[in-house]
Design a protein around this motif. Structure first.
Motif, PDB file in Angstrom:
ATOM      1  N   LYS A  42     -19.500  16.509   8.858  1.00 18.66           N
ATOM      2  CA  LYS A  42     -19.801  17.471   8.447  1.00 18.66           C
ATOM      3  C   LYS A  42     -19.499  17.087   6.884  1.00 18.66           C
ATOM      4  N   PRO A  43     -20.227  17.828   5.879  1.00 21.80           N
ATOM      5  CA  PRO A  43     -20.083  17.609   4.586  1.00 21.80           C
ATOM      6  C   PRO A  43     -18.696  17.760   4.228  1.00 21.80           C
ATOM      7  N   GLU A  44     -17.764  18.224   4.626  1.00 20.93           N
ATOM      8  CA  GLU A  44     -16.444  18.214   4.344  1.00 20.93           C
ATOM      9  C   GLU A  44     -15.666  17.117   4.694  1.00 20.93           C
ATOM     10  N   ASP A  45     -16.240  16.043   5.485  1.00 16.48           N
ATOM     11  CA  ASP A  45     -15.951  14.855   5.685  1.00 16.48           C
ATOM     12  C   ASP A  45     -16.012  13.734   4.728  1.00 16.48           C
ATOM     13  N   THR A  46     -16.737  14.092   3.670  1.00  9.92           N
ATOM     14  CA  THR A  46     -17.152  13.319   2.497  1.00  9.92           C
ATOM     15  C   THR A  46     -15.705  12.820   1.951  1.00  9.92           C
ATOM     16  N   ALA A  47     -15.495  11.819   1.511  1.00 15.97           N
ATOM     17  CA  ALA A  47     -14.565  11.054   1.224  1.00 15.97           C
ATOM     18  C   ALA A  47     -14.276   9.461   1.167  1.00 15.97           C
ATOM     19  N   ASP A  48     -13.279   9.008   0.370  1.00 16.50           N
ATOM     20  CA  ASP A  48     -13.092   7.628   0.807  1.00 16.50           C
ATOM     21  C   ASP A  48     -12.037   7.586   1.853  1.00 16.50           C
ATOM     22  N   TYR A  49     -12.347   6.338   2.849  1.00 15.07           N
ATOM     23  CA  TYR A  49     -11.512   6.438   4.005  1.00 15.07           C
ATOM     24  C   TYR A  49     -10.891   5.003   3.832  1.00 15.07           C
ATOM     25  N   TYR A  50      -9.475   5.137   4.135  1.00 19.00           N
ATOM     26  CA  TYR A  50      -8.586   4.081   4.039  1.00 19.00           C
ATOM     27  C   TYR A  50      -7.994   3.669   5.279  1.00 19.00           C
TER      28      TYR A  50
END
Length: 121
Positions: free
Chosen positions: A86-94
């Motif tokens: 989903k667009p709300e999954d957009t993020a930097d993943y660590y």
């Protein structure tokens, strides 16, 4: 010197899939939990999923049923399979690992450098 190196981020369309990988390298005695966190612009870093050395998993409510965390203990690698993005999954993943470095007495948290995930609508 222990390092966590992530790979697999990128651009996906809503409803699509991406798979993230994180490999721990260096002088490691043992690895306890391995986790994925994410941080979206202007928001705090949040736990996405975690997995113990025995394979028990825990997920944020927002990703349950869509994301799957797994690990290959022989390769010191953790994966995050992300489906139905989903667009709300957009993020930097660590990637995060609670591990015991060789010669150390205590477990310590280590972090990867992060990989960007962008989901377009």
């Amino acid at each position: 010197q222990v390092q966590l190196v992530e790979s697999g981020g990128g651009l996906a369309q809503a409803g699509g899939s991406l798979r993230l990988s994180c490999a721990a390298s260096g002088s490691i005695s043992s690895i306890n939990a391995m986790s994925w966190y994410r941080q979206a612009p202007g928001k705090q870093r949040e736990l996405v999923a975690a997995i113990t050395s025995g394979g028990r998993t825990n997920y944020a409510d927002s990703v349950k049923g869509r994301f799957t965390i797994s690990r290959d203990n022989a390769k010191n690698t953790v994966y995050l399979q992300m489906n139905s993005l989903k667009p709300e999954d957009t993020a930097d993943y660590y990637c995060n690992s609670d591990l015991l470095a060789s010669g150390s007495l205590y477990l310590r948290d280590y972090w990867g450098q992060g990989t960007q995930v962008t989901v377009s609508s």
